[in-house]
Design a protein around this motif. Structure first.
Motif, mmCIF file in Angstrom:
data_model
loop_
_atom_site.group_PDB
_atom_site.id
_atom_site.type_symbol
_atom_site.label_atom_id
_atom_site.label_comp_id
_atom_site.label_asym_id
_atom_site.label_seq_id
_atom_site.Cartn_x
_atom_site.Cartn_y
_atom_site.Cartn_z
ATOM 1 N N UNK A 136 0.823 -1.205 0.000
ATOM 2 C CA UNK A 136 0.000 0.000 0.000
ATOM 3 C C UNK A 136 0.859 1.258 0.000
ATOM 4 N N UNK A 137 1.999 1.213 0.682
ATOM 5 C CA UNK A 137 2.824 2.413 0.847
ATOM 6 C C UNK A 137 3.969 2.485 -0.160
ATOM 7 N N UNK A 138 3.897 1.753 -1.236
ATOM 8 C CA UNK A 138 4.908 1.816 -2.290
ATOM 9 C C UNK A 138 4.224 1.693 -3.639
ATOM 10 N N UNK A 139 4.865 2.268 -4.637
ATOM 11 C CA UNK A 139 4.326 2.198 -5.999
ATOM 12 C C UNK A 139 4.751 0.883 -6.632
ATOM 13 N N UNK A 140 4.077 -0.193 -6.265
ATOM 14 C CA UNK A 140 4.384 -1.519 -6.809
ATOM 15 C C UNK A 140 3.091 -2.212 -7.180
#
Length: 300
Positions: A136-140
């Protein structure tokens, strides 16, 4: 209104407190047991499991999540999803792991089905919570592959564990090994990705800087300086800018013994008076040849 740094710091402190309490419980339980090899081994395994859990959360996950949280256009959603609901899974995993460590310390030889569920469920909850939190806290596009692989290993071990193939100590060692494996995998991948990104950024900056210098040189090209005298090959020669009309004529008409014969590229007089020709023949050498040819013709 949500302060990203404040909320992320408070959640990180909550996780570190939970890990510290689990270590205190493990140490207090070990202190009340006889000093035997299985008990000592169970204590070491429990300690390594706590270190692996700290590594998984605080190595890069918490910092990267805070950076994403601070730059998010919807901080309320990130605070509600990542730092409220998903942290419940992380803290629950720490608590269940503490229970499993106590069970493996007190009964290292065997475990009931409830104890097996705790030994497997604690690391599984912690990996699941961390995987979703980092997703949720990374652009993946997907959760971290290392965490998914760790969950797959735990599910693969579950049938053998509930079949009482492993003792409590052996099963705890397997789950701790899975946590350490996931932490090492993620650390290596992130370090390699960071080094590659730094290398690409450095190469891009060098390319842009070089391109900018070339463009500036093309746009603001200054005339090349023509000094009155210069020294070349330990001989004083007169610069091409001061050639008289006969030398200009000789430079345009005289055949030189260039590689390739008489039909090779001939020298030309440039705008500034320099003699231009093939790249392998410098202007000073061409000028010296012109002067030698002129002296020969004069001697005849």
């Amino acid at each position: 209104d949500v302060d990203p740094h404040h909320l992320a710091e408070r959640c990180a402190l909550f996780v570190i407190i939970a890990l510290g309490e689990s270590l205190l419980v493990t140490g207090a339980t070990f202190a009340g047991l006889p000093w035997t090899a299985p008990h000592a081994m169970a204590f070491v395994v429990a300690f390594l499991g706590s270190v692996a859990m700290w590594w998984l959360y605080f190595d890069t996950g918490a910092e990267r999540a805070t950076h994403h949280f601070a730059r998010s256009q919807d901080p309320g959603r990130v605070a509600r999803l990542a730092y409220t609901y998903l942290h419940l899974l992380v803290v629950a995993g720490v608590i269940v792991c503490a229970v499993a460590d106590e069970l493996s310390l007190t009964h290292p030889d065997h475990a009931s089905n409830a104890g097996i569920a705790a030994i497997l469920g604690g690391p599984a909850l912690y990996l699941l919570g961390n995987a979703l939190f980092k997703w949720v806290t990374n652009a993946r596009p997907v959760p971290p592959l290392s965490h998914l692989f760790g969950l797959l290993l735990l599910f693969a071990v579950a049938p053998f564990a509930f079949g009482h193939v492993f003792s409590a100590l052996a099963l705890a060692s397997i789950t701790t090994g899975v946590l350490v494996l996931v932490a090492v995998w993620e650390s290596i991948v992130l370090r390699r990705g960071a080094q590659q990104q730094v290398h690409e950024e450095g190469a891009g900056q060098h390319h842009r800087r070089t391109l900018g210098v070339d463009v500036a040189h093309q746009q603001h090209r200054e005339p090349l300086p023509v000094e009155p005298w210069f020294q070349c090959e330990h001989r004083i020669v007169q610069p091409a800018g001061q050639l008289d009309h006969r030398e200009h004529r000789d430079a345009g008409n005289q055949q030189f013994d260039f590689p390739g014969g008489r039909n090779a590229a001939q020298p030309r007089i440039g705008v500034l008076g320099f003699i231009h020709g093939p790249a392998w023949c410098g202007p000073q050498r061409r000028l010296a040849r012109v002067r030698r040819c002129r002296r020969r013709r004069t001697a005849r």
